[in-house]
Structures are given as structure tokens and as C-alpha cells.
Motif scaffolding. Structure first.
Motif, PDB file in Angstrom:
ATOM      1  N   LYS A 143     -38.907 -72.513 -36.852  1.00  0.00           N
ATOM      2  CA  LYS A 143     -39.140 -71.887 -35.358  1.00  0.00           C
ATOM      3  C   LYS A 143     -38.222 -70.381 -35.381  1.00  0.00           C
ATOM      4  O   LYS A 143     -38.609 -69.828 -34.584  1.00  0.00           O
ATOM      5  CB  LYS A 143     -38.572 -72.703 -34.408  1.00  0.00           C
ATOM      6  CG  LYS A 143     -39.075 -74.015 -34.300  1.00  0.00           C
ATOM      7  CD  LYS A 143     -38.454 -74.879 -33.026  1.00  0.00           C
ATOM      8  CE  LYS A 143     -39.189 -76.217 -32.960  1.00  0.00           C
ATOM      9  NZ  LYS A 143     -38.505 -77.086 -31.987  1.00  0.00           N
ATOM     10  N   GLY A 152     -39.238 -66.325 -38.460  1.00  0.00           N
ATOM     11  CA  GLY A 152     -39.767 -65.081 -37.969  1.00  0.00           C
ATOM     12  C   GLY A 152     -38.719 -64.001 -37.628  1.00  0.00           C
ATOM     13  O   GLY A 152     -38.783 -63.109 -38.047  1.00  0.00           O
ATOM     14  N   ARG A 209     -47.906 -76.256 -32.234  1.00  0.00           N
ATOM     15  CA  ARG A 209     -47.088 -75.158 -32.390  1.00  0.00           C
ATOM     16  C   ARG A 209     -46.623 -74.823 -33.978  1.00  0.00           C
ATOM     17  O   ARG A 209     -46.282 -73.729 -34.304  1.00  0.00           O
ATOM     18  CB  ARG A 209     -45.746 -75.297 -31.249  1.00  0.00           C
ATOM     19  CG  ARG A 209     -46.346 -75.277 -29.856  1.00  0.00           C
ATOM     20  CD  ARG A 209     -45.329 -75.596 -29.080  1.00  0.00           C
ATOM     21  NE  ARG A 209     -45.390 -75.606 -27.673  1.00  0.00           N
ATOM     22  CZ  ARG A 209     -45.635 -74.697 -26.777  1.00  0.00           C
ATOM     23  NH1 ARG A 209     -45.263 -73.427 -27.389  1.00  0.00           N
ATOM     24  NH2 ARG A 209     -45.916 -74.502 -25.613  1.00  0.00           N
ATOM     25  N   ALA A 230     -49.252 -73.157 -36.027  1.00  0.00           N
ATOM     26  CA  ALA A 230     -49.410 -71.488 -35.569  1.00  0.00           C
ATOM     27  C   ALA A 230     -48.275 -70.839 -35.883  1.00  0.00           C
ATOM     28  O   ALA A 230     -48.574 -69.895 -36.341  1.00  0.00           O
ATOM     29  CB  ALA A 230     -49.458 -71.536 -33.819  1.00  0.00           C
ATOM     30  N   ILE A 231     -46.923 -71.202 -35.787  1.00  0.00           N
ATOM     31  CA  ILE A 231     -45.889 -70.335 -36.393  1.00  0.00           C
ATOM     32  C   ILE A 231     -45.949 -70.389 -37.870  1.00  0.00           C
ATOM     33  O   ILE A 231     -45.583 -69.126 -38.309  1.00  0.00           O
ATOM     34  CB  ILE A 231     -44.511 -71.407 -35.948  1.00  0.00           C
ATOM     35  CG1 ILE A 231     -44.165 -71.428 -34.616  1.00  0.00           C
ATOM     36  CG2 ILE A 231     -43.184 -70.506 -36.778  1.00  0.00           C
ATOM     37  CD1 ILE A 231     -43.221 -72.069 -34.026  1.00  0.00           C
ATOM     38  N   GLU A 244     -48.719 -70.275 -39.707  1.00  0.00           N
ATOM     39  CA  GLU A 244     -49.964 -69.155 -40.060  1.00  0.00           C
ATOM     40  C   GLU A 244     -49.179 -67.604 -39.474  1.00  0.00           C
ATOM     41  O   GLU A 244     -49.788 -66.834 -40.372  1.00  0.00           O
ATOM     42  CB  GLU A 244     -51.066 -69.683 -39.257  1.00  0.00           C
ATOM     43  CG  GLU A 244     -51.636 -70.793 -39.724  1.00  0.00           C
ATOM     44  CD  GLU A 244     -52.138 -70.842 -41.061  1.00  0.00           C
ATOM     45  OE1 GLU A 244     -52.675 -69.765 -41.250  1.00  0.00           O
ATOM     46  OE2 GLU A 244     -51.985 -71.775 -41.965  1.00  0.00           O
ATOM     47  N   ASP A 245     -48.466 -67.761 -38.484  1.00  0.00           N
ATOM     48  CA  ASP A 245     -48.060 -66.337 -38.221  1.00  0.00           C
ATOM     49  C   ASP A 245     -47.067 -65.820 -39.105  1.00  0.00           C
ATOM     50  O   ASP A 245     -46.992 -64.640 -39.234  1.00  0.00           O
ATOM     51  CB  ASP A 245     -47.344 -66.594 -36.612  1.00  0.00           C
ATOM     52  CG  ASP A 245     -46.876 -65.095 -36.250  1.00  0.00           C
ATOM     53  OD1 ASP A 245     -47.883 -64.271 -36.076  1.00  0.00           O
ATOM     54  OD2 ASP A 245     -45.665 -64.889 -35.917  1.00  0.00           O
ATOM     55  N   LEU A 246     -46.279 -66.866 -39.871  1.00  0.00           N
ATOM     56  CA  LEU A 246     -45.260 -66.250 -40.798  1.00  0.00           C
ATOM     57  C   LEU A 246     -46.054 -65.942 -42.187  1.00  0.00           C
ATOM     58  O   LEU A 246     -45.485 -64.941 -42.750  1.00  0.00           O
ATOM     59  CB  LEU A 246     -44.392 -67.563 -41.259  1.00  0.00           C
ATOM     60  CG  LEU A 246     -43.260 -67.827 -40.391  1.00  0.00           C
ATOM     61  CD1 LEU A 246     -42.628 -69.143 -40.672  1.00  0.00           C
ATOM     62  CD2 LEU A 246     -42.357 -66.811 -40.020  1.00  0.00           C
ATOM     63  N   LYS A 247     -47.167 -66.314 -42.473  1.00  0.00           N
ATOM     64  CA  LYS A 247     -47.868 -65.931 -43.458  1.00  0.00           C
ATOM     65  C   LYS A 247     -48.566 -64.694 -43.190  1.00  0.00           C
ATOM     66  O   LYS A 247     -48.628 -63.691 -44.193  1.00  0.00           O
ATOM     67  CB  LYS A 247     -49.227 -67.073 -43.699  1.00  0.00           C
ATOM     68  CG  LYS A 247     -48.773 -67.957 -44.251  1.00  0.00           C
ATOM     69  CD  LYS A 247     -49.836 -69.258 -44.510  1.00  0.00           C
ATOM     70  CE  LYS A 247     -49.649 -70.706 -44.928  1.00  0.00           C
ATOM     71  NZ  LYS A 247     -50.876 -71.488 -45.204  1.00  0.00           N
ATOM     72  N   LYS A 248     -48.890 -64.317 -41.973  1.00  0.00           N
ATOM     73  CA  LYS A 248     -49.247 -62.791 -41.510  1.00  0.00           C
ATOM     74  C   LYS A 248     -48.048 -61.861 -41.687  1.00  0.00           C
ATOM     75  O   LYS A 248     -48.365 -60.691 -41.983  1.00  0.00           O
ATOM     76  CB  LYS A 248     -49.829 -63.038 -40.278  1.00  0.00           C
ATOM     77  CG  LYS A 248     -51.272 -63.734 -39.969  1.00  0.00           C
ATOM     78  CD  LYS A 248     -51.639 -63.824 -38.503  1.00  0.00           C
ATOM     79  CE  LYS A 248     -52.940 -64.603 -38.532  1.00  0.00           C
ATOM     80  NZ  LYS A 248     -53.129 -64.696 -36.962  1.00  0.00           N
ATOM     81  N   GLN A 249     -46.995 -62.425 -41.519  1.00  0.00           N
ATOM     82  CA  GLN A 249     -45.840 -61.397 -41.851  1.00  0.00           C
ATOM     83  C   GLN A 249     -45.449 -61.612 -43.337  1.00  0.00           C
ATOM     84  O   GLN A 249     -44.390 -60.855 -43.801  1.00  0.00           O
ATOM     85  CB  GLN A 249     -44.696 -62.021 -41.255  1.00  0.00           C
ATOM     86  CG  GLN A 249     -44.878 -62.111 -39.469  1.00  0.00           C
ATOM     87  CD  GLN A 249     -43.648 -62.559 -38.818  1.00  0.00           C
ATOM     88  OE1 GLN A 249     -42.534 -62.532 -39.253  1.00  0.00           O
ATOM     89  NE2 GLN A 249     -43.974 -63.372 -37.771  1.00  0.00           N
TER      90      GLN A 249
END
Length: 202
Positions: free
Chosen positions: A108, A111, A155, A158-159, A161-166
Motif C-alpha cells: 500500500k 508507490g 484494491r 489495482a495497486i 497494476e498501478d505500481l507496474k505503470k510506475q
């Protein structure tokens, strides 16, 4: 800056199984859960560090059998700096090249750590939320309702997947695959994720 390695996932998703296996690999240490960033919570998000930082550092070191803690008064006062200081002390104590921090809920906070120019590698465990629900009924802690666990699962995905985008390097491991062939995943994490090409299982 050095890498930070994390084992994360919803509690009761297999993080203990994979961390126990990785702890048997030479040059790798998985210390006891620190709950470091989880403990800091809002204070960490505001880039403030609580006044009892030395108490937290003392607990983490003592939990890992380290009693040479007289120099903590000169330790960094910022959260990331102190974390690196603790990681260095634990690695030295265990004579390890790689330290993997296993606190399930730390996904959590990764990021936000990522914005501080830290190279992060994450091994994230996922498990069928129905089985997580059944497993949670056997322990006296954590979310226990089916709705809350399903929401937590959604959640967490989703987190990650968002980390991968970063551009955070995340290796997702399914609990159901891990228990079928755990040795395969211990080696996969060691060789491909840690880049520890010379590691071997004891």
C-alpha cells in the motif's frame, strides 16, 4: 541507491511460505516483519517522522537479534534514510547480500516510496479471496467479513497494476501455483527477480 526488495500480499496469501523458502537461499535474508511503513502511516505520507523513531528502530533490530544499537542516536531522522540504515544493520548482522522485507501490507505504501528515487522490486502474492476468507476465520486478527476481503483483494490488484505503470518491478505469484511447486518459485525469485545468479538453496 541500493535496491529495496519486498514480499507483499493480502495477509494469509502465502507470504510466509515464500519468505521461509527464500530465507534458505544463500546470501538472502528475510527478517521478521517490520511493519515499518505501515506503522508510520499518515506520518510517512506527510514526510514527517514520529518522535519515537528510535523506539521503532530498537524494536525492529531487537526482533532480529541485534543488540548493538548504541549508535541509533546518530541515525537518519527521515523515514527512508532510517529504513536504509536499519536494512544495512540487518544485512550486516546476517552477513547477507540481499534483504527482502516481508510485511504483507507494505504494498500500500510502495508507490509513495517510489517517488523518492528508490529502486524497488516487489514479489506480490495473490490467493483466491474465497480461500483467504476461510483462512482468516482461523486467526484472531485481520478483516474477516467476505465483503471486506473481496474489496481488499480488488484494491491490492489495482495497486500492483498501478505500481507496474510506475515502472516498479513486480513479480506476481499465485498461491495456488506456489504450493504445487514451491522450489520453482524460490529459484525464480532468486535468479530472475533478485538477479542473484550465484545463489543456491541450502
Amino acid at each position: 541507491m541500493d535496491n529495496l526488495y519486498f514480499i507483499t500480499g493480502m495477509p494469509r496469501s502465502g507470504t510466509t511460505i515464500i519468505s521461509s523458502g527464500l530465507n534458505k537461499i544463500s546470501r538472502v535474508v528475510v527478517p521478521k516483519e517490520t511493519h515499518y511503513f505501515e506503522y508510520l502511516g499518515t506520518s510517512f505520507r506527510k514526510q514527517l517522522f514520529p518522535s519515537n523513531r528510535l523506539g521503532l528502530a530498537n524494536r525492529i533490530l531487537l526482533d532480529n537479534g541485534i543488540r548493538e544499537i548504541d549508535d541509533l542516536d546518530s541515525a537518519p531522522v527521515d523515514a527512508i534514510g532510517l529504513y536504509f540504515d536499519l536494512v544495512g544493520k540487518i544485512k550486516k548482522h546476517f552477513d547477507a547480500e540481499f534483504l527482502i522485507e516481508k510485511t504483507p501490507n507494505h504494498y500500500k505504501y510502495i508507490g509513495e516510496i517510489n517517488f523518492r528515487n528508490v529502486n524497488i522490486k516487489v514479489v506480490h502474492l495473490i490467493r483466491d479471496p474465497r480461500d483467504v476468507y476461510l483462512s482468516r476465520q482461523k486467526v484472531p486478527w485481520g478483516k474477516r467479513s467476505a465483503y471486506a476481503i473481496a474489496d481488499e483483494f480488488r484494491r491490492s490488484i489495482a495497486i500492483i497494476e498501478d505500481l507496474k505503470k510506475q515502472d516498479v518491478e513486480c513479480m506476481v505469484v499465485k498461491y495456488e501455483d506456489l504450493i504445487v511447486d514451491p522450489r520453482r518459485y524460490f529459484k525464480a525469485v532468486s535468479y530472475t527477480h533478485l538477479r542473484a545468479h550465484e545463489t543456491s538453496l541450502h
